[in-house]
Design an enzyme around this catalytic site. Structure first.
Site, PDB file in Angstrom:
ATOM      1  N   HIS A 137       0.831  -1.195   0.000  1.00  0.00           N
ATOM      2  CA  HIS A 137       0.000   0.000   0.000  1.00  0.00           C
ATOM      3  C   HIS A 137       0.873   1.255   0.000  1.00  0.00           C
ATOM      4  CE1 HIS A 137      -3.211  -2.781   1.234  1.00  0.00           C
ATOM      5  NE2 HIS A 137      -4.036  -1.861   0.780  1.00  0.00           N
ATOM      6  N   LYS A 141      -0.354   4.778   4.611  1.00  0.00           N
ATOM      7  CA  LYS A 141      -1.260   3.853   5.306  1.00  0.00           C
ATOM      8  C   LYS A 141      -0.653   3.484   6.652  1.00  0.00           C
ATOM      9  CE  LYS A 141      -3.777  -0.522   4.761  1.00  0.00           C
ATOM     10  NZ  LYS A 141      -5.089   0.047   5.126  1.00  0.00           N
TER      11      LYS A 141
END
Length: 246
Positions: A137, A141
């Site tokens: 990600h 995040k």
């Protein structure tokens, strides 16, 4: 369908606000009051004046309990998409679902949810293959591994008794038969990549999903909101949504 959006200033919130040709956002909630894309943004639930049909929440786990209370107070369906929830918040969701319809999923991508079904089936068929889960990600995040990685792990656990391994640095031993390794990568602007590796003798099978845009999660949540309208109180899953026609 009129939507109240919780987490309006975040990445997913702005994605919804860019899709107002598909959905009407009548107001939202964020850490700062103001206006985004012509939509009134509140800082406190108690100040909200607009009427709406359903609530979509892509915020953070610290705001979830307040969002649940707001949904119950307004007696509106809640589409809950916040990941990394505490056990207490999950229990609160279950209790609130006795009063209003709630859809909860850790990932609203229809592709990912199809992937979880495939992983469960393959985990059963390839019973002697080693399994690794790898997710990647964007650099901002905060939670790791992702909620989706845990969804994929849950699919494996429906067919096998396994122990998840997050770090082999200090293990100093060969891989055990009942292990599932989970690796998290954070960098750049990666929307979300998930791979489940089934490694056997002389062959490897990979099941992979790549998100090219956050819109895939918004589309799933919008479908969930349409599903929840008029439903009886209860806690619904993405599997219930996928049974619904367009």
């Amino acid at each position: 369908m009129k939507i109240f959006l919780v987490g309006a200033s975040g990445g997913m919130g702005r994605t919804f606000l860019s899709m107002q040709d598909q959905i009407e956002i009548v107001a939202g909630l964020a850490s700062k009051e103001g206006e985004i894309e012509g939509v009134k943004i509140y800082k406190e639930f108690s100040d909200v004046k607009e009427d709406f049909d359903a609530i979509i929440d892509f915020s953070n786990k610290d705001l979830v309990d307040q969002t649940i209370d707001f949904a119950v107070e307004k007696h509106k369906p809640l589409i809950e998409a916040t990941t990394g929830l505490e056990d207490s918040s999950m229990e609160r969701l279950k209790q609130a679902s006795g009063k209003i319809p709630i859809v909860y999923a850790r990932n609203y991508s229809l592709g990912i949810n199809t992937m979880t079904d495939l992983v469960e089936r393959v985990a059963k068929v390839l019973a002697d293959f080693d399994i690794e889960i790898v997710e990647a990600h964007h650099r901002n995040k905060k939670d790791a591994p992702s909620g989706t990685a845990f969804m994929l792990l849950d699919s494996v656990k429906k067919q096998r008794q396994v122990e998840e391994i997050y770090d082999r640095t200090d293990l100093h031993r060969v891989r055990q038969d009942d292990e599932v390794g989970i690796s998290a990568i954070r960098g750049g602007s990666i929307f979300g990549d998930h791979t489940v590796i089934f490694a056997g003798e002389d062959e490897v099978l990979e099941i992979k999903h790549k998100a090219a845009s956050k819109k895939i999660f918004a589309k799933g949540a919008i479908k969930a909101a349409k599903f929840a309208l008029g439903k009886e109180p209860g806690l619904y899953s993405i599997k219930d949504i996928m049974k619904m026609g367009d």
